[in-house]
Design an enzyme around this catalytic site. Structure first.
Site, PDB file in Angstrom:
ATOM      1  N   GLY A  46      88.567  79.306  -6.705  1.00 49.30           N
ATOM      2  CA  GLY A  46      87.931  77.923  -6.670  1.00 49.30           C
ATOM      3  C   GLY A  46      87.359  77.705  -8.049  1.00 49.30           C
ATOM      4  N   GLN A  51      83.072  74.163 -14.706  1.00 49.47           N
ATOM      5  CA  GLN A  51      83.212  75.385 -15.220  1.00 49.47           C
ATOM      6  C   GLN A  51      84.783  74.497 -16.174  1.00 49.47           C
ATOM      7  OE1 GLN A  51      84.047  77.418 -11.103  1.00 49.47           O
ATOM      8  NE2 GLN A  51      84.492  79.172 -13.109  1.00 49.47           N
ATOM      9  N   CYS A  88      83.861  85.518 -10.455  1.00 52.49           N
ATOM     10  CA  CYS A  88      84.079  84.010 -11.120  1.00 52.49           C
ATOM     11  C   CYS A  88      85.268  83.751 -12.261  1.00 52.49           C
ATOM     12  CB  CYS A  88      83.207  84.074 -11.454  1.00 52.49           C
ATOM     13  SG  CYS A  88      82.514  81.743 -11.856  1.00 52.49           S
ATOM     14  N   LEU A  89      85.658  83.113 -12.044  1.00 56.02           N
ATOM     15  CA  LEU A  89      86.605  82.580 -13.786  1.00 56.02           C
ATOM     16  C   LEU A  89      85.778  82.797 -15.113  1.00 56.02           C
ATOM     17  CD1 LEU A  89      89.497  80.100 -12.464  1.00 56.02           C
ATOM     18  CD2 LEU A  89      89.973  82.732 -12.625  1.00 56.02           C
ATOM     19  N   HIS A 130      80.274  79.703  -3.415  1.00 58.74           N
ATOM     20  CA  HIS A 130      80.393  80.379  -4.683  1.00 58.74           C
ATOM     21  C   HIS A 130      80.392  78.972  -5.520  1.00 58.74           C
ATOM     22  CE1 HIS A 130      81.571  82.830  -8.179  1.00 58.74           C
ATOM     23  NE2 HIS A 130      81.881  81.429  -8.544  1.00 58.74           N
ATOM     24  N   GLU A 131      80.846  77.965  -5.068  1.00 67.01           N
ATOM     25  CA  GLU A 131      81.459  76.966  -5.958  1.00 67.01           C
ATOM     26  C   GLU A 131      79.936  75.964  -5.903  1.00 67.01           C
ATOM     27  OE1 GLU A 131      83.564  77.774  -7.977  1.00 67.01           O
ATOM     28  OE2 GLU A 131      84.536  79.135  -7.560  1.00 67.01           O
ATOM     29  N   HIS A 134      77.695  76.879  -8.414  1.00 74.68           N
ATOM     30  CA  HIS A 134      77.834  76.220  -9.974  1.00 74.68           C
ATOM     31  C   HIS A 134      77.132  74.919  -9.705  1.00 74.68           C
ATOM     32  CE1 HIS A 134      79.900  79.085 -11.677  1.00 74.68           C
ATOM     33  NE2 HIS A 134      81.440  79.397 -10.619  1.00 74.68           N
TER      34      HIS A 134
HETATM   35 NI    NI Z   1      82.768  80.829 -10.312  1.00 72.38          NI
END
Ligand code: NI
Length: 159
Positions: A46, A51, A88-89, A130-131, A134
């Site tokens: 995701g 991000q 997480c990226l 999770h997203e 953000h």
């Molecule tokens: Ni993330």
């Protein structure tokens, strides 16, 4: 399409709240397409617009089985609990055990501005939550049950 730069933990933009968007908008179409390409290149499940440096309530998800685009998503229902490993990226090298709902229902817009309901279960529910965190400036480790130790992380990365 373009590969965008993924913002890393420590950059204060990740702590800011994202703003709603109005669709249809060709700029949002482009953003979604670029985010998908960026996520795929990074092998992510995701990605939220913040991000890639855009404070917009826009998300892409690809669990391998299901692909989603979420625009101005609102969580309307959640059920059950799952405790699983999460990363997480924007937080390379950080992994932790999180507690998330097992199932969620969200209301979202599609690219044309039409309201839709999306249900997620298991990995998809985790990714949606999770997203959506953000969008509020939250990161997964804020409320993680625990983070992996360097030893655990090493064992995990070798597995
Ligand atoms: Ni993330």
């Amino acid at each position: 399409m373009a590969i965008l730069n993924i913002v890393k933990d420590g950059d204060e933009i990740l702590r800011k709240k994202s703003r709603e968007v109005t669709v249809p908008d060709p700029r949002i179409d482009t953003l979604l397409d670029d985010m998908k390409e960026t996520m795929a290149k990074a092998n992510g499940v995701g990605l939220a617009a913040v991000q890639v440096g855009k404070l917009r309530r826009v998300i892409v998800i690809d669990t391998g089985e299901e692909q989603l685009e979420l625009i101005n998503p609102v969580r309307i229902k959640e059920e059950g609990v799952q405790e699983t490993l999460e990363g997480c990226l924007s937080c390379p090298g950080q992994w932790g055990v999180t507690r998330r709902p097992e199932k969620v229902v969200v209301e979202t817009l599609d690219r044309k501005g039409k309201k839709r309901r999306v249900k997620g279960e298991g990995l998809l529910a985790k990714a949606i939550c999770h997203e959506m965190d953000h969008l509020e400036g939250k990161l997964f480790y804020d409320e993680a049950v625990r983070m992996l130790t360097p030893e655990e992380l090493e064992a995990y990365e070798q597995a």
